[in-house]
Design an enzyme around this catalytic site. Structure first.
Site, mmCIF file in Angstrom:
data_model
loop_
_atom_site.group_PDB
_atom_site.id
_atom_site.type_symbol
_atom_site.label_atom_id
_atom_site.label_comp_id
_atom_site.label_asym_id
_atom_site.label_seq_id
_atom_site.Cartn_x
_atom_site.Cartn_y
_atom_site.Cartn_z
ATOM 1 N N ASP A 1 2.705 2.255 2.879
ATOM 2 C CA ASP A 1 3.337 0.738 4.085
ATOM 3 C C ASP A 1 4.619 1.725 3.702
ATOM 4 O OD1 ASP A 1 1.190 -0.828 4.713
ATOM 5 O OD2 ASP A 1 1.882 -2.033 2.533
ATOM 6 N N HIS B 1 1.085 -1.097 0.002
ATOM 7 C CA HIS B 1 0.153 -0.126 -0.098
ATOM 8 C C HIS B 1 0.984 1.269 -0.126
ATOM 9 C CE1 HIS B 1 -2.328 -3.105 2.583
ATOM 10 N NE2 HIS B 1 -3.649 -2.199 1.859
HETATM 11 C C1 XUL Z 1 -7.832 -6.644 3.951
HETATM 12 C C2 XUL Z 1 -6.933 -6.962 3.167
HETATM 13 C C3 XUL Z 1 -5.880 -6.207 2.494
HETATM 14 C C4 XUL Z 1 -5.059 -6.329 1.518
HETATM 15 C C5 XUL Z 1 -5.197 -4.831 0.066
HETATM 16 O O1 XUL Z 1 -8.714 -7.426 4.730
HETATM 17 O O2 XUL Z 1 -7.030 -8.336 3.221
HETATM 18 O O3 XUL Z 1 -4.599 -6.167 3.364
HETATM 19 O O4 XUL Z 1 -5.504 -7.790 0.010
HETATM 20 O O5 XUL Z 1 -5.354 -3.129 0.505
#
Ligand code: XUL
Ligand code: CO
Length: 441
Positions: free
Chosen positions: A109, A106
């Site tokens: 992150d 993300h």
């Molecule tokens: C949340 C989840 C996230 C997504 C990316 O449950 O799985 O980490 O993979 O935003």
């Protein structure tokens, strides 16, 4: 391999190698042999294993009842850019030691979000540049990028489904930067997990308006990235609940319908996660079968839930039956469309040694490798496929074939029913199918 940073974070741990199932070295692969060919491809090509930046390098084990327990050495600097660079050094050390080719992130992150949009944009550009250097040095690639449009309080009522247009626009600005970062790092795909796209209460929610907004928003994001030359896939990651009471991207079937309704079906596929499947009261194999039936089996987030509770525990996978069944669908679908296997999983709060994250990923990798080997044997050497085909053999010729070819009308069915009279029961043989899986495991 020389590393840009000078520090070694995971001291005393070398590259994780394949040693075979008789090895008693806990820091070795027992089943994952990257160059071994299974069903026409190497394991490395089949899986495209990725480390999830957020769990492995950001999450410190905090839960609603207490703070983090995992105090990472790369979190020490108080300056955001210095901390982000140390985190990247640690991440690339870990990824290369695991022998992985990919990571996923993300936006925030990679580096802590700043207090203004402009400053966050600057920070992202700096860390993306740094990570580009780490990528070219190591050969590690980006499986997918995404934006965190759910943690900041501004998104408490959703991002693209927020009732306030200005929050929606803010999410658009943030996702534009996340798409830019993904493209700058040669990301192969881009993921949308609908973090808070859903509702807590229907009393204050207009579902139709919110879904229309989300459909338009995703189309705009796609058009922007395509105009910049992005050739990868867009993935939606279904999840039925948590954090919202109801998430719009509930499951594979719901998302496939949504994508068709809003004209997104040619650019978007699904990123499916084991624990999200179990939260939806499905199995992962069910979610994968539905996605594959739409030509949308894009990528997998590997983890597992806890069968005794109802939240997203994101544990590392270790259930051989569950993974084997998923791998049967994986092989029969011809693999994933553009994606890979991302370990969206976290070690437990009381796993506090630096080697725990290695054991976790080694176990996850090996369960997939073992599942793949078993699934391949089931498909190529057992009665499994023939038995399945036999169940549908009445459609291979005669009136059944005419039906499939669209040559019958409804009165033809009436006539056939009348002529046939009462029918013999055809067993589904479920227990026999289950025994075949067990026999090959
Ligand atoms: C949340 C989840 C996230 C997504 C990316 O449950 O799985 O980490 O993979 O935003
Ligand atoms: Co996920």
């Amino acid at each position: 391999m020389a590393l840009i940073g000078n520090k070694e974070y995971f001291k005393g741990i070398g590259e994780i190698k394949y040693e075979g199932k008789d090895s008693d070295n806990p820091l070795a692969y027992k089943y994952y042999n990257p160059e071994q060919v299974v069903a026409g491809k190497t394991m490395r090509e089949h899986f495209k294993f990725a480390v999830a930046y957020w769990h492995t390098f950001c999450g410190q084990g905090a839960d609603p009842f207490g703070p983090g327990t995992q105090n990472f050495p790369w979190d020490q600097p108080s300056d955001a850019v210095a901390a982000a660079k140390e985190k990247a050094d640690a991440a690339f050390e870990f990824i290369t030691k695991m022998g992985f080719d990919y990571f996923c992130f993300h936006d925030f992150d990679l580096i802590q979000e700043a207090s203004t949009f402009a400053e966050s944009e600057k920070r992202l550009a700096t860390i993306v540049d740094y990570i580009k250097g780490k990528q070219s040095e190591s050969g590690v690639k980006l499986l997918w990028g995404t934006a965190n449009c759910f943690s900041n309080p501004r998104y408490m009522n959703g991002a693209s489904t927020n009732p306030d247009f200005n929050v929606l626009a803010r999410a658009g600005g943030q996702i534009k930067l996340a798409l830019d970062a993904t493209m700058a790092l040669d990301g192969e795909n881009y993921v949308f997990w609908g973090g808070r796209e859903g509702y807590m209460s229907l009393l204050n929610t207009n579902i139709k308006k919110e879904l229309d907004h989300m459909g338009r928003f995703l189309g705009m994001a796609r058009d922007y990235a395509r105009a910049q030359g992005f050739k990868g896939n867009f993935f939606i990651e279904p999840k039925p609940m948590e954090p919202m009471k109801h998430q719009y991207d509930f499951d594979s079937a719901t998302v496939a319908g949504f994508l068709h309704q809003y004209g997104l079906q040619d650019d978007f596929k699904l990123n499916l996660e084991f624990n999200h499947a179990t939260l939806a009261n499905h199995t992962m194999q069910h979610e994968m079968e539905v996605a594959a039936s739409h030509g949308m089996l894009g990528s997998l987030d590997a983890n597992r839930g806890d069968y005794q509770n109802g939240w997203d525990t994101d544990q590392f996978p270790n259930n051989i039956t569950e993974v084997t069944e998923a791998m049967i669908t994986f092989l029969k679908a011809g693999g994933l469309q553009g994606g890979g296997i991302n370990f969206d999983a976290k070690i437990r709060r009381n796993s506090t040694d630096m080697d725990d994250v290695f054991h976790a990923h080694i176990g996850g990798v090996d369960i997939f490798a073992r599942g793949l080997l078993v699934a391949d044997k089931i498909i190529s050497s057992s009665q499994y496929d023939a038995l399945r085909e036999k169940r549908y053999s009445s459609f291979d010729s005669g009136k059944g074939k005419d039906f499939e070819d669209g040559k019958l009308d409804f009165t033809d069915l009436y006539q056939i029913a009348k002529d046939n009279g009462e029918l013999e029961l055809q067993s589904g043989k479920q227990e026999l199918f289950e025994n075949i899986i067990n026999q090959y495991i």
